[in-house]
Design a protein around this motif. Structure first.
Motif, PDB file in Angstrom:
ATOM      1  N   LEU A   5     -26.630 -74.503 -27.159  1.00 40.00           N
ATOM      2  CA  LEU A   5     -26.913 -75.185 -25.900  1.00 40.00           C
ATOM      3  C   LEU A   5     -27.335 -74.092 -24.927  1.00 40.00           C
ATOM      4  O   LEU A   5     -26.817 -72.975 -24.976  1.00 40.00           O
ATOM      5  CB  LEU A   5     -25.661 -75.890 -25.367  1.00 40.00           C
ATOM      6  N   MET A   6     -28.273 -74.394 -24.038  1.00 42.26           N
ATOM      7  CA  MET A   6     -28.734 -73.420 -23.056  1.00 42.26           C
ATOM      8  C   MET A   6     -28.695 -74.052 -21.673  1.00 42.26           C
ATOM      9  O   MET A   6     -29.146 -75.186 -21.493  1.00 42.26           O
ATOM     10  CB  MET A   6     -30.154 -72.955 -23.370  1.00 42.26           C
ATOM     11  N   ALA A   7     -28.145 -73.327 -20.708  1.00 41.24           N
ATOM     12  CA  ALA A   7     -28.046 -73.834 -19.341  1.00 41.24           C
ATOM     13  C   ALA A   7     -28.788 -72.937 -18.370  1.00 41.24           C
ATOM     14  O   ALA A   7     -28.921 -71.729 -18.589  1.00 41.24           O
ATOM     15  CB  ALA A   7     -26.588 -73.956 -18.911  1.00 41.24           C
ATOM     16  N   PHE A   8     -29.264 -73.567 -17.297  1.00 43.01           N
ATOM     17  CA  PHE A   8     -30.024 -72.869 -16.269  1.00 43.01           C
ATOM     18  C   PHE A   8     -29.434 -73.125 -14.898  1.00 43.01           C
ATOM     19  O   PHE A   8     -29.134 -74.272 -14.550  1.00 43.01           O
ATOM     20  CB  PHE A   8     -31.475 -73.368 -16.241  1.00 43.01           C
ATOM     21  N   ASP A   9     -29.281 -72.058 -14.130  1.00 52.64           N
ATOM     22  CA  ASP A   9     -29.002 -72.163 -12.697  1.00 52.64           C
ATOM     23  C   ASP A   9     -30.320 -71.772 -12.038  1.00 52.64           C
ATOM     24  O   ASP A   9     -30.618 -70.596 -11.860  1.00 52.64           O
ATOM     25  CB  ASP A   9     -27.875 -71.227 -12.283  1.00 52.64           C
ATOM     26  N   TYR A  10     -31.134 -72.803 -11.733  1.00 54.48           N
ATOM     27  CA  TYR A  10     -32.502 -72.563 -11.273  1.00 54.48           C
ATOM     28  C   TYR A  10     -32.525 -72.231  -9.785  1.00 54.48           C
ATOM     29  O   TYR A  10     -31.909 -72.907  -8.966  1.00 54.48           O
ATOM     30  CB  TYR A  10     -33.376 -73.798 -11.522  1.00 54.48           C
ATOM     31  N   GLY A  11     -33.271 -71.194  -9.467  1.00 49.74           N
ATOM     32  CA  GLY A  11     -33.522 -70.818  -8.077  1.00 49.74           C
ATOM     33  C   GLY A  11     -34.957 -70.362  -7.955  1.00 49.74           C
ATOM     34  O   GLY A  11     -35.588 -70.010  -8.953  1.00 49.74           O
ATOM     35  N   THR A  12     -35.482 -70.359  -6.755  1.00 53.10           N
ATOM     36  CA  THR A  12     -36.879 -69.973  -6.566  1.00 53.10           C
ATOM     37  C   THR A  12     -37.077 -68.463  -6.712  1.00 53.10           C
ATOM     38  O   THR A  12     -38.197 -68.006  -6.911  1.00 53.10           O
ATOM     39  CB  THR A  12     -37.404 -70.435  -5.195  1.00 53.10           C
ATOM     40  N   LYS A  13     -35.983 -67.681  -6.639  1.00 51.42           N
ATOM     41  CA  LYS A  13     -36.092 -66.231  -6.800  1.00 51.42           C
ATOM     42  C   LYS A  13     -35.594 -65.759  -8.171  1.00 51.42           C
ATOM     43  O   LYS A  13     -36.069 -64.772  -8.706  1.00 51.42           O
ATOM     44  CB  LYS A  13     -35.304 -65.516  -5.714  1.00 51.42           C
ATOM     45  N   ARG A  14     -34.586 -66.466  -8.707  1.00 51.90           N
ATOM     46  CA  ARG A  14     -33.986 -66.080  -9.987  1.00 51.90           C
ATOM     47  C   ARG A  14     -33.511 -67.331 -10.703  1.00 51.90           C
ATOM     48  O   ARG A  14     -33.114 -68.310 -10.075  1.00 51.90           O
ATOM     49  CB  ARG A  14     -32.753 -65.187  -9.771  1.00 51.90           C
ATOM     50  N   ILE A  15     -33.494 -67.236 -12.031  1.00 58.01           N
ATOM     51  CA  ILE A  15     -32.916 -68.295 -12.849  1.00 58.01           C
ATOM     52  C   ILE A  15     -31.831 -67.651 -13.706  1.00 58.01           C
ATOM     53  O   ILE A  15     -32.116 -66.776 -14.528  1.00 58.01           O
ATOM     54  CB  ILE A  15     -33.963 -68.964 -13.764  1.00 58.01           C
ATOM     55  N   VAL A  42     -33.734 -64.292 -15.076  1.00 63.63           N
ATOM     56  CA  VAL A  42     -35.168 -64.023 -15.094  1.00 63.63           C
ATOM     57  C   VAL A  42     -35.816 -64.587 -13.838  1.00 63.63           C
ATOM     58  O   VAL A  42     -35.294 -65.509 -13.208  1.00 63.63           O
ATOM     59  CB  VAL A  42     -35.870 -64.605 -16.348  1.00 63.63           C
ATOM     60  N   HIS A  43     -36.946 -64.037 -13.491  1.00 59.86           N
ATOM     61  CA  HIS A  43     -37.731 -64.544 -12.371  1.00 59.86           C
ATOM     62  C   HIS A  43     -38.387 -65.845 -12.814  1.00 59.86           C
ATOM     63  O   HIS A  43     -38.797 -65.970 -13.986  1.00 59.86           O
ATOM     64  CB  HIS A  43     -38.793 -63.510 -11.969  1.00 59.86           C
ATOM     65  N   PRO A  44     -38.493 -66.838 -11.930  1.00 60.82           N
ATOM     66  CA  PRO A  44     -39.109 -68.118 -12.324  1.00 60.82           C
ATOM     67  C   PRO A  44     -40.483 -67.986 -12.977  1.00 60.82           C
ATOM     68  O   PRO A  44     -40.820 -68.768 -13.872  1.00 60.82           O
ATOM     69  CB  PRO A  44     -39.195 -68.898 -11.010  1.00 60.82           C
ATOM     70  N   GLU A  45     -41.268 -66.998 -12.583  1.00 60.34           N
ATOM     71  CA  GLU A  45     -42.592 -66.816 -13.197  1.00 60.34           C
ATOM     72  C   GLU A  45     -42.497 -66.325 -14.635  1.00 60.34           C
ATOM     73  O   GLU A  45     -43.450 -66.452 -15.393  1.00 60.34           O
ATOM     74  CB  GLU A  45     -43.426 -65.841 -12.366  1.00 60.34           C
ATOM     75  N   GLU A  46     -41.355 -65.768 -15.013  1.00 71.76           N
ATOM     76  CA  GLU A  46     -41.185 -65.203 -16.351  1.00 71.76           C
ATOM     77  C   GLU A  46     -40.432 -66.127 -17.305  1.00 71.76           C
ATOM     78  O   GLU A  46     -40.313 -65.817 -18.494  1.00 71.76           O
ATOM     79  CB  GLU A  46     -40.438 -63.873 -16.251  1.00 71.76           C
ATOM     80  N   ILE A  47     -39.951 -67.269 -16.809  1.00 73.82           N
ATOM     81  CA  ILE A  47     -39.082 -68.118 -17.624  1.00 73.82           C
ATOM     82  C   ILE A  47     -39.768 -68.633 -18.882  1.00 73.82           C
ATOM     83  O   ILE A  47     -39.178 -68.674 -19.950  1.00 73.82           O
ATOM     84  CB  ILE A  47     -38.468 -69.280 -16.794  1.00 73.82           C
ATOM     85  N   TRP A  48     -41.030 -69.017 -18.777  1.00 75.68           N
ATOM     86  CA  TRP A  48     -41.697 -69.632 -19.936  1.00 75.68           C
ATOM     87  C   TRP A  48     -41.949 -68.612 -21.043  1.00 75.68           C
ATOM     88  O   TRP A  48     -41.763 -68.919 -22.218  1.00 75.68           O
ATOM     89  CB  TRP A  48     -42.963 -70.360 -19.488  1.00 75.68           C
ATOM     90  N   ASP A  66     -25.843 -65.602 -10.489  1.00 77.86           N
ATOM     91  CA  ASP A  66     -26.653 -66.657 -11.111  1.00 77.86           C
ATOM     92  C   ASP A  66     -26.309 -66.838 -12.589  1.00 77.86           C
ATOM     93  O   ASP A  66     -26.268 -67.960 -13.093  1.00 77.86           O
ATOM     94  CB  ASP A  66     -28.147 -66.359 -10.951  1.00 77.86           C
ATOM     95  N   GLN A  67     -26.058 -65.748 -13.286  1.00 78.23           N
ATOM     96  CA  GLN A  67     -25.679 -65.840 -14.699  1.00 78.23           C
ATOM     97  C   GLN A  67     -24.326 -66.538 -14.859  1.00 78.23           C
ATOM     98  O   GLN A  67     -24.160 -67.401 -15.730  1.00 78.23           O
ATOM     99  CB  GLN A  67     -25.591 -64.449 -15.328  1.00 78.23           C
ATOM    100  N   VAL A  68     -23.377 -66.147 -14.025  1.00 80.74           N
ATOM    101  CA  VAL A  68     -22.050 -66.762 -14.103  1.00 80.74           C
ATOM    102  C   VAL A  68     -22.135 -68.233 -13.681  1.00 80.74           C
ATOM    103  O   VAL A  68     -21.483 -69.091 -14.282  1.00 80.74           O
ATOM    104  CB  VAL A  68     -21.021 -65.976 -13.262  1.00 80.74           C
ATOM    105  N   SER A  69     -22.974 -68.545 -12.708  1.00 78.87           N
ATOM    106  CA  SER A  69     -23.172 -69.944 -12.305  1.00 78.87           C
ATOM    107  C   SER A  69     -23.716 -70.765 -13.469  1.00 78.87           C
ATOM    108  O   SER A  69     -23.256 -71.890 -13.723  1.00 78.87           O
ATOM    109  CB  SER A  69     -24.140 -70.041 -11.125  1.00 78.87           C
ATOM    110  N   ALA A  70     -24.688 -70.214 -14.186  1.00 76.73           N
ATOM    111  CA  ALA A  70     -25.242 -70.912 -15.352  1.00 76.73           C
ATOM    112  C   ALA A  70     -24.161 -71.121 -16.413  1.00 76.73           C
ATOM    113  O   ALA A  70     -24.101 -72.172 -17.057  1.00 76.73           O
ATOM    114  CB  ALA A  70     -26.422 -70.131 -15.941  1.00 76.73           C
TER     115      ALA A  70
END
Length: 140
Positions: free
Chosen positions: A4-14, A32-38, A121-125
């Motif tokens: 299972l994979m979870a994301f704490d999405y933000g406009t600066k970091r995920i 990761v930066h949102p532009e790098e997620i894919w 952000d990692q701990v939030s995810a």
């Protein structure tokens, strides 16, 4: 088994967290930066199978969408489009950043590390993923 994979999405970091293959333990993976997620997901999924994506959804105290929910909507739509075979589940992420900061502080980390937004952000995810796992909505 698949993770299972979870994301704490933000406009600066995920913040990203995953389970072990047996889906017993949720662990922080990276930020990761949102532009790098894919690109990150493409590379990650070459070696690891994902069963479900869990996305934290920011809600107001009254349960309605927060202002940042529109960013989550775009992110979840693209996840569904790129990975139609993997279910996307949204769960309430209220207070996860505060909980993450508290967990980091209780872990004995020095002040500089406690203020590391990427770590938060990692701990939030991880908290988002653990919350999903505790609901019992997923069955192995």
């Amino acid at each position: 088994m698949k993770r299972l994979m979870a994301f704490d999405y933000g406009t600066k970091r995920i913040g990203i967290a995953v389970t072990d293959p047996l889906q017993i333990i949720a662990s922080a993976l990276t930020t990761v930066h949102p532009e790098e997620i894919w690109d990150f997901l493409t590379k990650y999924m070459l070696t690891e199978a994902i069963e479900t994506f869990v996305v934290g959804k920011p809600l107001q105290m009254d349960g309605t969408d927060s202002e940042s929910a529109m960013h989550i909507l775009g992110f979840t739509r693209k996840l569904k489009k790129l990975y139609p075979e993997i279910p996307v589940v949204e769960i309430d992420e209220r207070f996860t950043s505060k909980m993450a900061s508290s967990v980091i502080a209780q872990s004995g980390k020095k002040k500089g590390k406690r203020q590391d937004k990427g770590l938060v952000d990692q701990v939030s995810a991880t908290i988002i993923l653990q919350s999903y796992m505790e609901t019992g909505s997923f069955m192995r």
